[in-house]
Design a protein around this motif. Structure first.
Motif, PDB file in Angstrom:
ATOM      1  N   SER A  10      -2.864  -0.697   5.894  1.00 48.30           N
ATOM      2  CA  SER A  10      -2.041  -1.135   7.016  1.00 48.30           C
ATOM      3  C   SER A  10      -0.543  -1.178   6.736  1.00 48.30           C
ATOM      4  O   SER A  10       0.248  -1.301   7.675  1.00 48.30           O
ATOM      5  N   SER A  11      -0.129  -1.091   5.459  1.00 48.13           N
ATOM      6  CA  SER A  11       1.307  -1.100   5.134  1.00 48.13           C
ATOM      7  C   SER A  11       1.505  -0.713   3.675  1.00 48.13           C
ATOM      8  O   SER A  11       0.531  -0.650   2.902  1.00 48.13           O
ATOM      9  N   GLY A  12       2.763  -0.498   3.301  1.00 50.44           N
ATOM     10  CA  GLY A  12       3.085  -0.247   1.895  1.00 50.44           C
ATOM     11  C   GLY A  12       2.800  -1.484   1.057  1.00 50.44           C
ATOM     12  O   GLY A  12       2.318  -1.397  -0.073  1.00 50.44           O
ATOM     13  N   GLY A  13       3.095  -2.652   1.643  1.00 50.96           N
ATOM     14  CA  GLY A  13       2.802  -3.903   0.948  1.00 50.96           C
ATOM     15  C   GLY A  13       1.308  -4.061   0.709  1.00 50.96           C
ATOM     16  O   GLY A  13       0.872  -4.494  -0.363  1.00 50.96           O
ATOM     17  N   ALA A  14       0.517  -3.664   1.715  1.00 49.75           N
ATOM     18  CA  ALA A  14      -0.942  -3.729   1.579  1.00 49.75           C
ATOM     19  C   ALA A  14      -1.420  -2.764   0.497  1.00 49.75           C
ATOM     20  O   ALA A  14      -2.329  -3.088  -0.283  1.00 49.75           O
ATOM     21  N   LEU A  48      12.395  -6.443  -2.555  1.00 52.34           N
ATOM     22  CA  LEU A  48      11.520  -7.620  -2.580  1.00 52.34           C
ATOM     23  C   LEU A  48      10.079  -7.230  -2.227  1.00 52.34           C
ATOM     24  O   LEU A  48       9.126  -7.841  -2.716  1.00 52.34           O
ATOM     25  N   CYS A  49       9.937  -6.189  -1.405  1.00 54.56           N
ATOM     26  CA  CYS A  49       8.595  -5.723  -0.987  1.00 54.56           C
ATOM     27  C   CYS A  49       7.711  -5.356  -2.170  1.00 54.56           C
ATOM     28  O   CYS A  49       6.487  -5.351  -2.032  1.00 54.56           O
ATOM     29  N   THR A  50       8.300  -4.980  -3.300  1.00 55.93           N
ATOM     30  CA  THR A  50       7.477  -4.579  -4.446  1.00 55.93           C
ATOM     31  C   THR A  50       7.059  -5.778  -5.285  1.00 55.93           C
ATOM     32  O   THR A  50       5.966  -5.800  -5.852  1.00 55.93           O
ATOM     33  N   LEU A  86       2.777   3.620  -9.427  1.00 63.03           N
ATOM     34  CA  LEU A  86       4.050   4.097  -8.890  1.00 63.03           C
ATOM     35  C   LEU A  86       4.174   3.615  -7.448  1.00 63.03           C
ATOM     36  O   LEU A  86       3.249   3.809  -6.642  1.00 63.03           O
ATOM     37  N   ASP A  87       5.296   2.967  -7.141  1.00 65.30           N
ATOM     38  CA  ASP A  87       5.598   2.599  -5.762  1.00 65.30           C
ATOM     39  C   ASP A  87       6.423   3.750  -5.190  1.00 65.30           C
ATOM     40  O   ASP A  87       7.622   3.851  -5.457  1.00 65.30           O
ATOM     41  N   LEU A  88       5.758   4.611  -4.428  1.00 59.01           N
ATOM     42  CA  LEU A  88       6.412   5.828  -3.929  1.00 59.01           C
ATOM     43  C   LEU A  88       6.800   5.708  -2.453  1.00 59.01           C
ATOM     44  O   LEU A  88       6.834   6.696  -1.725  1.00 59.01           O
ATOM     45  N   ALA A  89       7.122   4.488  -2.030  1.00 61.16           N
ATOM     46  CA  ALA A  89       7.482   4.243  -0.629  1.00 61.16           C
ATOM     47  C   ALA A  89       8.712   5.034  -0.182  1.00 61.16           C
ATOM     48  O   ALA A  89       8.910   5.265   1.008  1.00 61.16           O
ATOM     49  N   HIS A  90       9.546   5.445  -1.174  1.00 61.33           N
ATOM     50  CA  HIS A  90      10.730   6.262  -0.848  1.00 61.33           C
ATOM     51  C   HIS A  90      10.501   7.737  -1.184  1.00 61.33           C
ATOM     52  O   HIS A  90      11.403   8.539  -1.003  1.00 61.33           O
ATOM     53  N   ALA A  91       9.370   8.044  -1.765  1.00 63.83           N
ATOM     54  CA  ALA A  91       9.274   9.308  -2.500  1.00 63.83           C
ATOM     55  C   ALA A  91       8.146  10.236  -2.043  1.00 63.83           C
ATOM     56  O   ALA A  91       7.683  11.063  -2.827  1.00 63.83           O
ATOM     57  N   PHE A 117       2.176   4.134  -1.144  1.00 59.16           N
ATOM     58  CA  PHE A 117       3.136   4.672  -0.185  1.00 59.16           C
ATOM     59  C   PHE A 117       3.200   3.762   1.048  1.00 59.16           C
ATOM     60  O   PHE A 117       2.193   3.159   1.422  1.00 59.16           O
ATOM     61  N   SER A 118       4.378   3.756   1.684  1.00 64.45           N
ATOM     62  CA  SER A 118       4.535   3.077   2.965  1.00 64.45           C
ATOM     63  C   SER A 118       4.759   4.141   4.032  1.00 64.45           C
ATOM     64  O   SER A 118       5.390   5.166   3.772  1.00 64.45           O
ATOM     65  N   THR A 119       4.240   3.902   5.224  1.00 65.98           N
ATOM     66  CA  THR A 119       4.586   4.771   6.351  1.00 65.98           C
ATOM     67  C   THR A 119       5.214   3.922   7.464  1.00 65.98           C
ATOM     68  O   THR A 119       5.021   4.182   8.655  1.00 65.98           O
ATOM     69  N   ARG A 154      10.649   3.411   9.104  1.00 63.25           N
ATOM     70  CA  ARG A 154      11.891   3.871   8.491  1.00 63.25           C
ATOM     71  C   ARG A 154      11.642   4.910   7.387  1.00 63.25           C
ATOM     72  O   ARG A 154      12.585   5.519   6.887  1.00 63.25           O
ATOM     73  N   LYS A 155      10.396   5.082   6.996  1.00 63.56           N
ATOM     74  CA  LYS A 155      10.096   5.928   5.841  1.00 63.56           C
ATOM     75  C   LYS A 155       9.954   7.408   6.224  1.00 63.56           C
ATOM     76  O   LYS A 155       9.898   7.753   7.389  1.00 63.56           O
ATOM     77  N   LEU A 156       9.864   8.271   5.194  1.00 63.69           N
ATOM     78  CA  LEU A 156       9.846   9.727   5.414  1.00 63.69           C
ATOM     79  C   LEU A 156       8.664  10.188   6.256  1.00 63.69           C
ATOM     80  O   LEU A 156       8.771  11.120   7.038  1.00 63.69           O
TER      81      LEU A 156
END
Ligand SMILES: *Cc1c(COP(=O)(O)O)cnc(C)c1O
Length: 337
Positions: free
Chosen positions: A31-35, A60-62, A129-134, A153-155, A158-160
């Motif tokens: 449900s989220s990158g945090g999840a 902070l999310c990480t 790896l936290d690839l929320a930007h990558a 990953f986060s979707t 705001r993400k890619l």
């Protein structure tokens, strides 16, 4: 699978598409990158009191998911010219309580994940790896996720890759995949395996599957825009952030390195001319400077220097030659110190 897991057909199709894109054995939509972080941290065996090492330059999310697991975040310095964990400092902070290490390629600039993989492998520590930007960033011809035990990953919108809210987990490890799946689906309600509900809805999954084919093209376009910005830079105190050998950023944002002593004045100047910086937007500073994280303070001089010597520049698909020219005029025209 079936109804007990609550996993619908569009979710399964999206997961299959993610596995193909990332050339990975397993994908778990959440449900989220945090999840994704919460499930991955649980799946690699982090339990209350364990230590998890990460850089203080991440959002902070990480760190919150680490704290939510009852684990202790341990800050390790970055490298001088890259947001990755410094191997020397890592050797100092690692100890028998270290259960996992999280590396975060900030703004999509690849980190030397192969070195971290070797470090972790030798010591039996899990690499997340936290690839929320990558999304789509590569290193030595492979997706960054190929180097980790598990990648998150986060979707978020705001993400890619965006599904409004959402996230996913990528891994080649069948046991970790099963654990992530079970944990994020109430342990399949079997009363044996513990879990919570971190599932992604079918509507978001359909959106993600629809947008995924556009990701490569989007990154190619961003890469061109970043190259045009880099080429037009004339200011002696500004240059593009170093890209490690063999690395191809996702260009979630373009990063510029600067030599200005008053970083805040530079960011305010850009902001006042309509060129926003993530550093200003999020008030980026080392995490241990925040009240909630202060008890985990461990000074990281490279990290502090990095954060006060960078800015982000937008290179998304809405940026054309007019916007590039406008940004370059203001970057090159800065006469502060
Ligand atoms: C956005 C982000 C997250 C959190 O993702 P959400 O989908 O908002 O929960 C985690 N880590 C990093 C590096 C992020 O940028």
């Amino acid at each position: 699978m079936g109804s007990l897991t609550g996993t619908s057909e569009p979710v399964l199709a999206y997961e299959a598409a993610l596995s193909t894109f990332f050339q990975a054995a397993h994908s778990i939509a959440v449900s989220s990158g945090g999840a994704a972080l919460q499930a991955a941290i649980h799946a690699v065996g982090v339990r209350p009191g364990d230590e998890v090492i990460l850089t203080p330059t991440c959002p902070l999310c990480t760190v919150y998911p680490v704290m939510a697991a009852g684990a202790i975040p341990v800050f390790c310095d970055t490298r001088k010219d890259n947001f990755s964990l410094s191997l020397e400092d890592l050797a100092d902070v690692v100890n028998p309580s270290t259960r996992a290490i999280i590396d975060i390629p900030m703004w999509g600039y690849p980190t030397p994940a192969d070195e971290l993989q070797a470090f972790c492998h030798e010591r039996g520590i899990m690499l997340i790896l936290d690839l929320a930007h990558a999304h789509g960033a590569t290193f030595k011809g492979k997706h960054l996720s190929a180097y980790a035990d598990v990648s998150c990953f986060s979707t978020h919108e705001r993400k890619l890759l965006s599904t409004g809210e959402g996230g996913f987990i990528i891994t080649d490890n069948a046991e970790i995949a099963k654990s992530c799946r079970d944990y994020s689906r109430f342990g399949n309600l079997n009363g044996v395996d513990f879990g919570v509900n971190l599932k992604l809805g079918g509507l978001q999954a359909a959106l993600g599957a629809n947008r995924l084919p556009n990701l490569k093209q989007q990154i190619a376009r961003r890469t061109e825009t970043a190259a045009a910005v880099a080429q037009g830079l004339r200011h002696s105190a500004l240059r593009e952030f170093d890209i490690i050998d063999g690395g191809h950023p996702s260009y979630y944002f373009m990063l510029l390195r600067h030599d200005f002593s008053d970083s805040a004045a530079f960011l305010d100047y850009l902001d006042s001319h309509g060129v926003p910086s993530d550093i200003k937007r999020y008030g980026c500073k080392c995490l241990y400077e925040f009240p909630l994280i202060a008890e985990y303070r461990r000074e990281c001089p490279n990290a502090e220097r990095l954060l006060s010597s960078v800015t982000t520049v937008p290179v998304h698909q809405g940026i054309g030659s007019t916007e590039i020219g406008y940004m370059l005029d203001h970057l090159n025209g800065y006469n502060g110190r």
